[in-house]
Motif scaffolding. Structure first.
Motif, mmCIF file in Angstrom:
data_model
loop_
_atom_site.group_PDB
_atom_site.id
_atom_site.type_symbol
_atom_site.label_atom_id
_atom_site.label_comp_id
_atom_site.label_asym_id
_atom_site.label_seq_id
_atom_site.Cartn_x
_atom_site.Cartn_y
_atom_site.Cartn_z
ATOM 1 N N UNK A 215 -22.307 49.799 -18.625
ATOM 2 C CA UNK A 215 -22.158 48.336 -18.625
ATOM 3 C C UNK A 215 -21.708 47.842 -20.002
ATOM 4 N N UNK A 216 -22.115 48.547 -21.062
ATOM 5 C CA UNK A 216 -21.632 48.167 -22.398
ATOM 6 C C UNK A 216 -20.102 48.291 -22.459
ATOM 7 N N UNK A 256 -29.424 47.461 -11.199
ATOM 8 C CA UNK A 256 -29.321 46.251 -12.025
ATOM 9 C C UNK A 256 -28.199 46.357 -13.059
ATOM 10 N N UNK A 257 -27.934 47.577 -13.545
ATOM 11 C CA UNK A 257 -26.815 47.744 -14.489
ATOM 12 C C UNK A 257 -25.479 47.525 -13.778
ATOM 13 N N UNK A 319 -34.161 46.517 -6.587
ATOM 14 C CA UNK A 319 -33.760 47.042 -7.895
ATOM 15 C C UNK A 319 -34.439 48.379 -8.178
ATOM 16 N N UNK A 320 -33.906 49.098 -9.157
ATOM 17 C CA UNK A 320 -34.509 50.366 -9.571
ATOM 18 C C UNK A 320 -35.537 50.118 -10.670
ATOM 19 N N UNK A 321 -36.430 51.090 -10.863
ATOM 20 C CA UNK A 321 -37.344 51.028 -12.001
ATOM 21 C C UNK A 321 -36.497 51.076 -13.280
ATOM 22 N N UNK A 322 -36.930 50.346 -14.317
ATOM 23 C CA UNK A 322 -36.176 50.305 -15.574
ATOM 24 C C UNK A 322 -36.254 51.673 -16.258
ATOM 25 N N UNK A 323 -35.128 52.348 -16.440
ATOM 26 C CA UNK A 323 -35.181 53.687 -17.032
ATOM 27 C C UNK A 323 -35.245 53.679 -18.561
#
Ligand code: ZN
Length: 345
Positions: A215-216, A256-257, A319-323
């Motif tokens: 995403x960056x 989410x990304x 959403x996924x868990x924040x990695x």
């Protein structure tokens, strides 16, 4: 569109569409979901050659053609084998491309063709599960109203078909972020590929690149490309196969990304035609496309799917868990971003 099916062992499963629609209906009560009907063969001919359209039609009826003909039109592989009814099924998802584009022509700001996004089809050749190139058909129709169009492709794979179809057209910029062609089909999508007027922007990333890097890099290059090109409308291909669980690739992007890229496209404020694309982990595709439709429509996305959605679909948590921070593939991504920082001025 549900009949676009290469068989039970093929990774492209029409059930993805059915579950996406069911999830969306459960989360968006006033969803308007229409049957666009079939595209006309003349509309397919905006993009594809007459001989290719005719071969596709013959194969669809089960007619036998010589092996060399089969191979020369791209139907000789296990990826994209001909099947009975293929022509009508392809006209169906292209019907979505036509209808969505026509909605934008008459002033709608947003239209979806979730059954489309088949970005690998070439002018005279089937490729990578794709028979007709519906994003290219949408772009051709949108040219009736918009002088400058941008095609944005966030699928795992390079959007090679759309790039090739518009490579000589300075009024259509194609931008694709994908796993590098060094490690993945279709083996193209490098930064050096340029078109007439420089309207090709590729962001190839190494295998194992994580979503924070992804995403960056997208944010850095997309913003510059919009600023440099000044498009009047966007066709967004929303393949969800960059996801870390996808069986076909080697990127590690969370829901989410990935969705953050959709948000950046929305923030341009331009008219958007959004289509589907790849996505082979059946527990991801419905939640990612539902989230993308809601995001683009300005509807708040809940954390969890409604209880009416069967638990075994695996889409309950949207959403996924924040990695946390991973930043894998950052060095290569920095090289790509630096390249475009110099070019897009
Ligand atoms: Zn893909």
């Amino acid at each position: 569109m549900m009949e676009y099916d290469f068989g039970p062992k093929h990774p492209l499963k029409p059930i993805r569409l059915q579950r996406t629609e069911a999830l969306l209906r459960a989360m968006v009560p006033d969803l308007v979901c229409i049957d666009p009907g079939l595209a006309e063969p003349e509309e397919i001919a905006f993009v594809h050659s007459q001989d290719y359209i005719e071969v596709t039609q013959s194969l669809s009826t089960g007619e036998q053609v010589p092996a060399e003909v089969l191979f020369s039109y791209g139907f000789g592989s296990v990826d994209t084998p001909p099947f009975r009814g293929m022509f009508g099924a392809a006209l169906a998802y292209c019907g979505g491309a036509v209808r969505a584009a026509e909605d934008l022509l008459v002033g709608e700001e947003l239209a979806f063709n979730i059954g489309g996004g088949l970005h690998h089809a070439q002018r005279s050749r089937a490729s990578g599960f794709c028979v007709f190139n519906d994003p290219a058909i949408s772009l051709m129709i949108l040219k009736q109203r918009f002088k400058k169009l941008m095609y944005v492709d966030i699928d795992l794979h390079h959007g090679d078909g759309v790039q090739a179809i518009f490579e000589d057209d300075p009024d259509v910029l194609t931008l694709s972020i994908h796993e590098s062609g060094k490690t993945l089909y279709p083996g193209t999508g490098f930064v050096e590929e340029t078109g007439a007027g420089g309207a090709i922007v590729n962001i190839p990333l190494e295998a194992r690149t994580t979503g924070d890097t992804w995403i960056w890099a997208f944010r850095e290059v997309f913003a510059r490309a919009v600023n440099w090109f000044q498009p009047e409308a966007i066709v967004l291909q929303m393949g969800c196969d960059p996801h870390t669980n996808d069986p076909l690739g080697h990127l590690a992007v969370t829901v989410q990304e990935w969705l953050a890229a959709v948000t950046l496209v929305k923030k341009t404020g331009l008219p958007i035609l959004a289509c589907g694309g790849g996505g082979y982990a059946i527990e991801n595709v419905p939640r990612m496309w539902a989230a993308a439709v809601m995001e683009l429509s300005g509807i708040e996305i809940p954390e969890r799917a409604p209880d009416s959605i069967p638990i075994e679909w695996g889409v309950s948590a949207i959403f996924d868990a924040d990695p946390g921070d991973r930043w894998i593939g950052r060095q290569e991504a920095e090289r790509v971003v630096e390249y475009w920082k110099e070019k897009l001025v």
